[in-house]
Design an enzyme around this catalytic site. Structure first.
Site, short mmCIF file in Angstrom:
data_model
loop_
_atom_site.label_atom_id
_atom_site.label_comp_id
_atom_site.label_asym_id
_atom_site.label_seq_id
_atom_site.Cartn_x
_atom_site.Cartn_y
_atom_site.Cartn_z
N ASP A 180 3.91 -1.80 -2.00
CA ASP A 180 4.64 -1.61 -3.11
C ASP A 180 5.63 -0.51 -3.16
O ASP A 180 6.03 -0.15 -4.18
CB ASP A 180 3.16 -1.27 -4.17
CG ASP A 180 2.54 0.23 -3.67
OD1 ASP A 180 2.48 0.32 -2.48
OD2 ASP A 180 2.10 1.18 -4.40
N HIS A 181 6.00 -0.18 -1.97
CA HIS A 181 7.18 0.71 -1.71
C HIS A 181 8.25 0.20 -0.91
O HIS A 181 9.16 0.97 -0.76
CB HIS A 181 6.48 2.24 -1.04
CG HIS A 181 5.54 2.83 -2.25
ND1 HIS A 181 6.10 3.83 -2.65
CD2 HIS A 181 4.40 2.84 -2.24
CE1 HIS A 181 5.16 4.38 -3.41
NE2 HIS A 181 4.09 3.55 -3.37
N HIS B 239 -0.98 11.07 2.97
CA HIS B 239 -1.56 9.99 2.51
C HIS B 239 -2.45 9.22 3.44
O HIS B 239 -2.65 9.69 4.43
CB HIS B 239 -0.43 8.77 1.88
CG HIS B 239 -0.67 7.82 1.10
ND1 HIS B 239 -1.44 7.72 0.05
CD2 HIS B 239 -0.22 6.48 1.27
CE1 HIS B 239 -1.52 6.58 -0.72
NE2 HIS B 239 -0.82 5.90 0.14
N HIS C 207 3.90 6.53 -10.88
CA HIS C 207 2.67 5.96 -9.85
C HIS C 207 1.40 5.61 -10.57
O HIS C 207 0.46 5.97 -9.77
CB HIS C 207 2.68 6.65 -8.59
CG HIS C 207 2.31 5.68 -7.36
ND1 HIS C 207 1.05 5.57 -7.21
CD2 HIS C 207 2.94 4.92 -6.71
CE1 HIS C 207 0.78 4.82 -6.10
NE2 HIS C 207 2.00 4.40 -5.75
#
Length: 301
Positions: free
Chosen positions: A64-65, A140, A268
């Site tokens: 998604d990035h 993350h 986000h």
């Protein structure tokens, strides 16, 4: 400093929301930050010229990035781009993109430069006479960096009404604007503060997505003009933050408060929520100057 949100939702694209991508315009630069699916469509929708994008910053290798990146690179080729494109991202991004270009026989006709990142400390990845861009190490599930964009101080402003009181050759004006004092022929020293005014205040922008709550980044983002910080969950789902490597709106607000930033922009969001105003309400219980990102929203700072 202008921020255009192309996408600011987590996980998957939907018909009415897009994954992470945004454009920062600062001091005559246009920087693309992350490149989720649909980025090039949103660039067109927001009338951002493709040709002005010379630097793309990818935070991490979750789809998604960056799933929109190879499509954007290919479109640049079809538009007969000839100017270099620089891509900054985690080690592995070059392999991923070049494999797709190789197997589709779609090599670019323009120079494509990859700057792969491996450091777990903050490093400068781009710098010129106007702007410096540094990484912000994030916590993350995979190697991930945020990015800090900082204007450099401009020249001081000449106060001509003061300068003309002295016999100062115009050849020294540039030196004066750089902050230097003036020594006259008779040895008299004229302090720079008497001849100039302060330059415009510099602006800075910190992009922090994706990350769990982590105070280690606070010294790096201390006092920034604007902080974009992920807020995937509301407090009702705080228990999901640790396992997913994400933050809540309250986590983001706490970081903003401790870092004494000017403005906090939330984004986000998990698509489980129907009302993103709830994120703002939650964050404002801790930090007052809160904005919420949304697809197509433009901020002028």
């Amino acid at each position: 400093m202008k921020l255009t949100i192309l996408g600011c939702y987590s996980a998957t694209p939907r018909t009415f929301t897009n994954p992470t991508s945004q454009v920062l315009e600062i001091n005559n630069h246009i920087f693309l930050i992350d490149c989720g699916e649909g980025t090039q469509v949103e660039l067109r929708r927001n009338r951002i010229k493709f040709s002005r994008i010379k630097h793309i910053f990818i935070s991490h290798l979750h789809g998604d990035h960056f799933f929109g990146l190879v499509g954007l690179i290919s479109t640049f080729r079809l538009l007969t781009r000839d100017t270099p494109l620089h891509i900054y991202g985690p080690k592995g991004i070059k392999e991923i993109i070049t494999l797709q270009l190789k197997l589709s026989n779609s090599w670019t006709d323009y120079p494509l430069h990859f700057h792969e990142l491996i450091s777990k400390d903050s490093v400068v990845v781009f710098e010129d006479e106007k702007i410096k861009v540094s990484t912000i190490p994030l916590q993350h599930r995979v190697y991930c960096n945020g990015f800090l964009f900082q204007e450099k101080p401009g020249d001081r402003k000449l106060l001509m009404s003061k300068v003309l009181n002295y016999d100062i050759d115009v050849a020294y004006y540039r030196s004066i604007k750089k902050g230097n004092d003036v020594i006259l022929d008779d040895g008299t020293v004229i302090a720079n503060e008497e001849l100039t005014d302060d330059p415009k205040p510099v602006k800075s922008y910190a992009f922090c997505s994706d990350t769990k709550y982590d105070e280690n980044k606070i010294p790096l983002i201390k006092g920034v003009t604007v902080l974009y910080h992920e807020s995937t969950f509301l407090e009702s789902h705080q228990h999901l933050c640790a396992t997913t490597g994400h933050s809540s709106a309250k986590d983001a607000a706490t970081i903003a408060k401790k870092a004494e930033v000017g403005t906090l922009v939330l984004g986000h969001y998990s698509t489980r929520y129907n009302d993103i105003e709830l994120f703002k309400e939650e964050a404002k219980t801790i930090f007052k100057n809160v904005e919420i990102a949304d697809d197509g929203k433009v901020f002028d700072f």
